[in-house]
Design a protein around this motif. Structure first.
Motif, PDB file in Angstrom:
ATOM      1  N   LYS A 175       0.766  -1.223   0.000  1.00  0.00           N
ATOM      2  CA  LYS A 175      -0.054   0.162  -0.018  1.00  0.00           C
ATOM      3  C   LYS A 175       0.799   1.187  -0.095  1.00  0.00           C
ATOM      4  CE  LYS A 175      -4.090  -1.653   2.200  1.00  0.00           C
ATOM      5  NZ  LYS A 175      -5.070  -1.716   3.540  1.00  0.00           N
ATOM      6  N   TYR A 192       2.030   2.191  -3.506  1.00  0.00           N
ATOM      7  CA  TYR A 192       0.934   2.041  -4.385  1.00  0.00           C
ATOM      8  C   TYR A 192       0.028   3.517  -4.250  1.00  0.00           C
ATOM      9  CZ  TYR A 192      -3.450   0.543  -6.871  1.00  0.00           C
ATOM     10  OH  TYR A 192      -4.416   0.472  -7.761  1.00  0.00           O
ATOM     11  N   ASN A 219      -8.467  -1.184  -4.672  1.00  0.00           N
ATOM     12  CA  ASN A 219      -8.008  -1.692  -3.189  1.00  0.00           C
ATOM     13  C   ASN A 219      -7.325  -2.950  -3.487  1.00  0.00           C
ATOM     14  OD1 ASN A 219      -9.280   0.445  -1.630  1.00  0.00           O
ATOM     15  ND2 ASN A 219     -11.395  -0.141  -2.218  1.00  0.00           N
ATOM     16  N   ILE A 220      -7.021  -3.714  -2.244  1.00  0.00           N
ATOM     17  CA  ILE A 220      -6.462  -5.019  -2.603  1.00  0.00           C
ATOM     18  C   ILE A 220      -7.407  -6.155  -2.459  1.00  0.00           C
ATOM     19  CG2 ILE A 220      -5.281  -6.647  -1.265  1.00  0.00           C
ATOM     20  CD1 ILE A 220      -3.625  -4.451   0.050  1.00  0.00           C
ATOM     21  N   PHE A 232      -4.227  -5.693  -6.735  1.00  0.00           N
ATOM     22  CA  PHE A 232      -5.102  -4.582  -6.492  1.00  0.00           C
ATOM     23  C   PHE A 232      -6.253  -4.608  -7.666  1.00  0.00           C
ATOM     24  CE2 PHE A 232      -1.410  -3.107  -4.189  1.00  0.00           C
ATOM     25  CZ  PHE A 232      -1.947  -2.473  -3.043  1.00  0.00           C
TER      26      PHE A 232
END
Length: 241
Positions: A125, A128, A133-134, A159
């Protein structure tokens, strides 16, 4: 004998011709595609996890750490998510992407730190800056399709964005292996074709390349034998003007 030489020459010509066509096509693609996009770094940012430690904190003496881990070959001070750590190398390859073995020790508390799933997600995160979102996290072992040269187990953090971005974090050291996305995978496909890396070795020094070199050599030799044979038969004649 000449019949077999001619047959093998024709098949070798076909194989060499097909590969030449692949080289021309892939070379054209390399000239057309956006090289910045092909690196897969569209949503990558430089995070604190990728910078050296600058914090002025009371760190444990290096000697005390080495006493706890006498098998250490190399000790480096690193920063992961703004926190100082000692990276202890237990097995060292020639390059980072070779097989290595590490321990991460908190440089303040001396606690052994494992790069588990939550830690890997936090690192991903931090590097990135995209809109997604993951959606999944997987610990994978080599070979890693997006980074074939990398030989160490790594976390793959995917992601949900328009480029299907994947971030890879090395399990042993917490280092960022790299970002990959659909643009990079598209370019990697043509690199695979161009370097005949059909076995996904991540290198151009493959058995396919060696075999192709022998086929090209045979094509040259058989063509020479065929030419000499035709000369002996008198099938080559110079016209007199």
């Amino acid at each position: 004998m000449m019949l077999w030489i001619k047959k093998i020459h024709k098949w070798a010509s076909l194989l060499v011709g097909l590969q030449l066509l692949i080289w021309l096509t892939s070379g054209l693609v390399f000239n057309v595609i956006d090289h910045k996009k092909a690196r897969g770094n569209a949503y990558r940012q430089t995070a604190m996890a990728e910078q050296p430690t600058l914090a002025n904190k009371a760190l444990l003496p290096v000697k005390s750490i080495l006493k706890l881990y006498p098998a250490t070959l190399e000790l480096n001070q690193v920063s992961i998510l703004t926190q100082p750590y000692y990276l202890l190398t237990q097995q060292q390859g020639l390059y980072r992407h070779f097989a290595n073995s590490y321990h991460i020790v908190n440089a303040i508390t001396g606690e052994l730190t494992l790069v588990d799933e939550p830690f890997a997600k936090a690192i991903a995160k931090a590097t990135y800056n995209g809109p997604g979102n993951i959606k999944s996290v997987t610990l994978i072992t080599p070979p890693i399709a997006d980074f074939l040269k990398h030989k160490n187990p790594s976390w793959q953090i995917n992601f949900a964005d328009d480029l299907d971005t994947s971030v890879y974090v090395e399990q042993g050291s917490g280092r960022l292996v790299g970002h990959s996305n659909s643009d990079k995978r598209f370019a990697d496909f043509f690199f695979m074709l161009h370097f005949m890396d059909y076995g996904s070795a991540g290198s151009f020094n493959t058995i396919q390349m060696i075999l192709f070199a022998f086929i090209a050599l045979w094509l040259t030799l058989s063509g020479l034998i065929w030419t000499l044979h035709m000369l002996r038969k008198g099938q080559y004649r110079l016209k007199q003007f």
